[in-house]
Design a protein around this motif. Structure first.
Motif, mmCIF file in Angstrom:
data_model
loop_
_atom_site.group_PDB
_atom_site.id
_atom_site.type_symbol
_atom_site.label_atom_id
_atom_site.label_comp_id
_atom_site.label_asym_id
_atom_site.label_seq_id
_atom_site.Cartn_x
_atom_site.Cartn_y
_atom_site.Cartn_z
ATOM 1 N N LEU A 32 41.025 48.203 16.581
ATOM 2 C CA LEU A 32 40.639 46.867 16.126
ATOM 3 C C LEU A 32 40.820 46.783 14.614
ATOM 4 O O LEU A 32 40.357 47.662 13.878
ATOM 5 C CB LEU A 32 39.200 46.566 16.513
ATOM 6 C CG LEU A 32 38.702 45.150 16.170
ATOM 7 C CD1 LEU A 32 37.762 44.640 17.256
ATOM 8 C CD2 LEU A 32 37.984 45.111 14.825
ATOM 9 N N TYR A 33 41.486 45.727 14.162
ATOM 10 C CA TYR A 33 41.751 45.522 12.746
ATOM 11 C C TYR A 33 41.309 44.122 12.329
ATOM 12 O O TYR A 33 41.046 43.253 13.165
ATOM 13 C CB TYR A 33 43.260 45.611 12.457
ATOM 14 C CG TYR A 33 43.928 46.896 12.828
ATOM 15 C CD1 TYR A 33 43.975 47.965 11.933
ATOM 16 C CD2 TYR A 33 44.577 47.031 14.063
ATOM 17 C CE1 TYR A 33 44.630 49.141 12.261
ATOM 18 C CE2 TYR A 33 45.231 48.210 14.397
ATOM 19 C CZ TYR A 33 45.256 49.261 13.497
ATOM 20 O OH TYR A 33 45.903 50.424 13.820
ATOM 21 N N THR A 34 41.294 43.899 11.019
ATOM 22 C CA THR A 34 41.308 42.553 10.465
ATOM 23 C C THR A 34 42.206 42.570 9.244
ATOM 24 O O THR A 34 42.461 43.634 8.654
ATOM 25 C CB THR A 34 39.904 42.042 10.088
ATOM 26 O OG1 THR A 34 39.946 40.632 9.899
ATOM 27 C CG2 THR A 34 39.394 42.698 8.811
ATOM 28 N N VAL A 35 42.727 41.417 8.876
ATOM 29 C CA VAL A 35 43.538 41.292 7.668
ATOM 30 C C VAL A 35 42.633 40.831 6.527
ATOM 31 O O VAL A 35 41.718 40.033 6.730
ATOM 32 C CB VAL A 35 44.689 40.277 7.880
ATOM 33 C CG1 VAL A 35 45.435 40.026 6.571
ATOM 34 C CG2 VAL A 35 45.648 40.791 8.940
ATOM 35 N N GLY A 36 42.877 41.333 5.344
ATOM 36 C CA GLY A 36 42.094 40.920 4.189
ATOM 37 C C GLY A 36 42.958 40.854 2.944
ATOM 38 O O GLY A 36 44.066 41.399 2.917
ATOM 39 N N ILE A 37 42.467 40.197 1.926
ATOM 40 C CA ILE A 37 43.124 40.154 0.624
ATOM 41 C C ILE A 37 42.111 40.531 -0.441
ATOM 42 O O ILE A 37 40.902 40.337 -0.272
ATOM 43 C CB ILE A 37 43.714 38.751 0.320
ATOM 44 C CG1 ILE A 37 42.611 37.688 0.337
ATOM 45 C CG2 ILE A 37 44.814 38.396 1.310
ATOM 46 C CD1 ILE A 37 43.077 36.327 -0.140
ATOM 47 N N TYR A 38 42.609 41.122 -1.534
ATOM 48 C CA TYR A 38 41.735 41.442 -2.660
ATOM 49 C C TYR A 38 41.550 40.206 -3.523
ATOM 50 O O TYR A 38 42.515 39.522 -3.871
ATOM 51 C CB TYR A 38 42.326 42.569 -3.503
ATOM 52 C CG TYR A 38 41.913 43.942 -3.036
ATOM 53 C CD1 TYR A 38 40.574 44.330 -3.097
ATOM 54 C CD2 TYR A 38 42.845 44.837 -2.541
ATOM 55 C CE1 TYR A 38 40.181 45.583 -2.671
ATOM 56 C CE2 TYR A 38 42.474 46.101 -2.118
ATOM 57 C CZ TYR A 38 41.139 46.470 -2.185
ATOM 58 O OH TYR A 38 40.745 47.705 -1.756
ATOM 59 N N GLU A 39 40.290 39.930 -3.821
ATOM 60 C CA GLU A 39 39.969 38.779 -4.668
ATOM 61 C C GLU A 39 38.795 39.156 -5.553
ATOM 62 O O GLU A 39 37.700 39.479 -5.056
ATOM 63 C CB GLU A 39 39.618 37.570 -3.796
ATOM 64 C CG GLU A 39 39.469 36.268 -4.562
ATOM 65 C CD GLU A 39 39.269 35.089 -3.626
ATOM 66 O OE1 GLU A 39 38.102 34.649 -3.465
ATOM 67 O OE2 GLU A 39 40.262 34.626 -3.036
ATOM 68 N N ASN A 40 39.020 39.148 -6.846
ATOM 69 C CA ASN A 40 37.976 39.532 -7.818
ATOM 70 C C ASN A 40 37.396 40.907 -7.511
ATOM 71 O O ASN A 40 36.179 41.129 -7.585
ATOM 72 C CB ASN A 40 36.862 38.485 -7.846
ATOM 73 C CG ASN A 40 37.355 37.120 -8.282
ATOM 74 O OD1 ASN A 40 38.222 37.018 -9.160
ATOM 75 N ND2 ASN A 40 36.810 36.072 -7.678
#
Length: 285
Positions: A32-40
């Motif tokens: 099981l995964y999720t996608v994420g982005i770096y923000e601050n």
């Protein structure tokens, strides 16, 4: 990202193309995964968690609040001890009743068959007029009589009490620990064969049910502990229910289906793991 107790942890990266897509190569299956982005400086989840199935198909995990279900939960963390030999320690172990202190004449009340899963077992017995002064569990050969908790009940549901009897265990794993109410303490015989633990009742009684806990890791549902059930929805963990356990399982009705869940013991313990609920069972990720 994959999930651990602290949150979503990055395991791979992909660059966003000019048409708004990212490609991730060499991904593990049945994960099981999720996608994420770096923000601050923080990882921000994007979209729904998803599972890459064994066949490579992608399945989104989406909380559906319009479709409700009843959830029966036994643990907050998977029982990894199922992969070691301890799971077979109670196979063919016998619960017996007798009116002779040396159990020279016994009646078999119940025999546990198969491996154990680290949760409590509640076994109702067939109605009987027989009454017993002495009750015990005798472990099969090779088991060291490993068992952590035992309770006997009469036909009216009253817990039977008496003097603890049995063979002597090793230090800190004595016969008394089987009746101390602590699911993490239990009996361990000095040798592999011929060990038993039991009660000498104040007066003979019938036996209507037996409850017992095999060797375990303390992550099963415990009576008296307070639990919090959460669901992951739109990037946040939201509380679905607070419940104090009155049994060795939690039965939660009218819960949203299809989601990603987390069960926390707010009384004690730190280990916990995300799960989906599929075909009436917890599936750990």
């Amino acid at each position: 990202c994959v999930n651990d107790r602290q949150g979503w942890e990055p395991v791979h990266y992909g660059k966003i193309s000019w048409w708004g897509k990212a490609t991730f190569k060499s991904m593990g299956r049945n994960v099981l995964y999720t996608v994420g982005i770096y923000e601050n400086g923080r990882m921000i989840p994007v979209g729904n968690p998803f599972i890459i199935e064994k066949n490579g198909a992608i399945r989104d995990v989406v909380c559906d609040r319009s479709k409700r279900q009843t959830m029966t939960l036994y643990r907050k963390y998977p029982f990894f001890a199922q992969f070691d030999p301890f799971k077979n320690r109670m196979d063919n172990g016998e619960f017996q009743g007798s009116n002779t202190r040396d159990f020279s004449k016994v009646s078999t009340l119940f025999v546990h068959k198969g491996f154990t899963n680290g949760s409590s077992y509640d076994q109702k017995l067939k109605p009987s007029n027989e009454k017993y002064k002495y009750l015990r569990y005798i472990g099969p050969n090779g088991s060291y009589c490993n068992v952590n908790e035992i309770s006997f009940f009469n036909s009216k549901g009253k817990k039977l009490k008496g003097k603890v009897i049995g063979t002597e265990g090793i230090e800190k794993h004595t016969k008394e620990t089987v009746f101390d109410g602590d699911v993490l303490t239990g009996f361990y015989g000095p040798g592999p064969d011929g060990n038993w633990v039991g009660l000498e009742l104040t007066e003979p009684s019938d036996v209507g049910a037996i409850s017992y806990m095999p060797r375990n890791d303390g992550n099963c549902v415990e009576v008296g502990d307070k639990y919090q059930l959460l669901v992951y929805d739109k990037g946040n963990w939201n509380t679905l229910a607070w419940i104090r356990a009155k049994d060795t399982k939690l039965v939660l009705r009218n819960m949203p289906s299809g989601g990603l869940y987390l069960l926390r013991d707010r009384t004690k313990g730190k280990e916990e793991r995300i799960f989906t609920y599929e075909n009436g069972k917890q599936v750990w990720w």
